[in-house]
Design an enzyme around this catalytic site. Structure first.
Site, PDB file in Angstrom:
ATOM      1  N   ASP A   9       0.807  -1.213   0.000  1.00  5.55           N
ATOM      2  CA  ASP A   9       0.000   0.000   0.000  1.00  5.55           C
ATOM      3  C   ASP A   9       0.845   1.270   0.000  1.00  5.55           C
ATOM      4  OD1 ASP A   9       0.925  -0.535   2.575  1.00  5.55           O
ATOM      5  OD2 ASP A   9      -1.058  -0.971   3.377  1.00  5.55           O
ATOM      6  N   ASP A  31      -7.537  -2.178  14.118  1.00  8.68           N
ATOM      7  CA  ASP A  31      -8.927  -2.481  13.753  1.00  8.68           C
ATOM      8  C   ASP A  31      -9.026  -3.788  12.959  1.00  8.68           C
ATOM      9  OD1 ASP A  31      -7.893  -1.787  11.283  1.00  8.68           O
ATOM     10  OD2 ASP A  31      -9.263  -0.107  10.924  1.00  8.68           O
TER      11      ASP A  31
END
Ligand code: F6R
Length: 263
Positions: free
Chosen positions: A67, A136
């Site tokens: 990413d 998360d």
């Protein structure tokens, strides 16, 4: 999933680097998928040591990073491209032409994402994908709710990710709000997956993605569906797992399989 619990960050990093190094030795032109963030820094340090002291050869290795933040140029000091050069690439003999990191300042992200997927395919697919995990439960920047079929695309960052990653920036306002990220579908096509995680702060999310239900709300749980995924945790990150005894027994007794054959 194979679960390997280690004593701490250093052992986690050494074990992970050893697995990567063994795979490079088995296939000198391996295609690696690489991650950024705080977790893999120790692994990269160990790989650099193995290159300098043991001659681990990166000259034919190809790599694709997971990413990159949208809006940051590859030379920006907070970009993941810059991170990779500082923490690994510039210290080993990798060919710069074999290194792929998503381009955060592209004018046409959609077209770029298509091109990135194509390059992975052209390279023959990813042999070994290294991952970290966000607080998360994200892998790469596949935030809660990401489709398990997703491919490389633009993703908006979750509030928790922005807060977690603010430690790498001068101010929280500077953390980009969007990123280009490989999708869960892209990651799941890697032949082998290696996820590393450390620290008590991630103990809850580890229990959820390893022993909880498979859910797009914790995208790392998709790894339960992969046929060759290994998770290396330190003791603190493993502290909320229920089946620790079993994982440790397997870790220490795998070599006994041969003894049981034909009994
Ligand atoms: C980074 C990436 C992220 C990180 C995750 C954990 O390339 O893909 O998913 O692995 O956010 O980050 P750290 O290691 O900083 O806790």
């Amino acid at each position: 999933m194979e679960i390997i619990i280690t004593s701490g960050y250093d052992e986690m990093s050494r074990r992970c680097a050893r697995i990567i190094a063994d795979e490079i030795k088995k296939k000198y032109d391996i295609v690696l998928g690489l991650a950024t963030g705080g977790t893999p820094i120790g692994t990269y340090k160990e790989l650099i040591r193995l290159h300098k002291e043991d001659g681990l050869d990166f000259s034919k290795v190809k790599s694709f990073n997971l990413d990159e933040y949208i809006g940051l140029s590859p030379l920006h000091k907070d970009s993941y491209n810059f991170f990779m050069w500082e923490n690994l690439f510039k210290h080993v003999n990798i060919n710069p032409g074999n290194v792929y990191v998503p381009q955060g300042d592209t004018n046409d992200p959609e077209e770029f994402c298509r091109w990135y997927e194509e390059q992975i395919k052209k390279a023959g697919g990813i042999d070994l994908q290294l991952l970290g995990i966000g607080g998360d439960g994200h892998i790469a920047f596949n935030e809660p709710g990401s489709s398990f079929a997703s491919r490389t695309r633009v993703k908006a960052l979750d509030k928790q990710t922005i807060e977690d990653n603010a430690r790498f920036f001068e101010r929280e306002e500077d953390v980009p709000r969007f990123a280009i990220t490989m999708g869960i579908g892209t990651i799941m096509e890697a032949r082998k997956i290696l996820l590393i995680v450390n620290g008590e702060k991630k103990a809850d999310v580890c229990a959820r993605f390893i022993e909880g239900p498979v859910t797009s709300q914790i995208t790392a749980s998709a790894l339960q569906l992969h046929n060759h995924a290994t998770v290396i945790l330190d003791k603190a990150a493993a502290s909320k797992l229920a089946r620790t005894e079993y994982y440790n027994w397997v870790r220490d007794n795998k070599h006994l399989v041969k003894k049981w054959i034909g009994r």
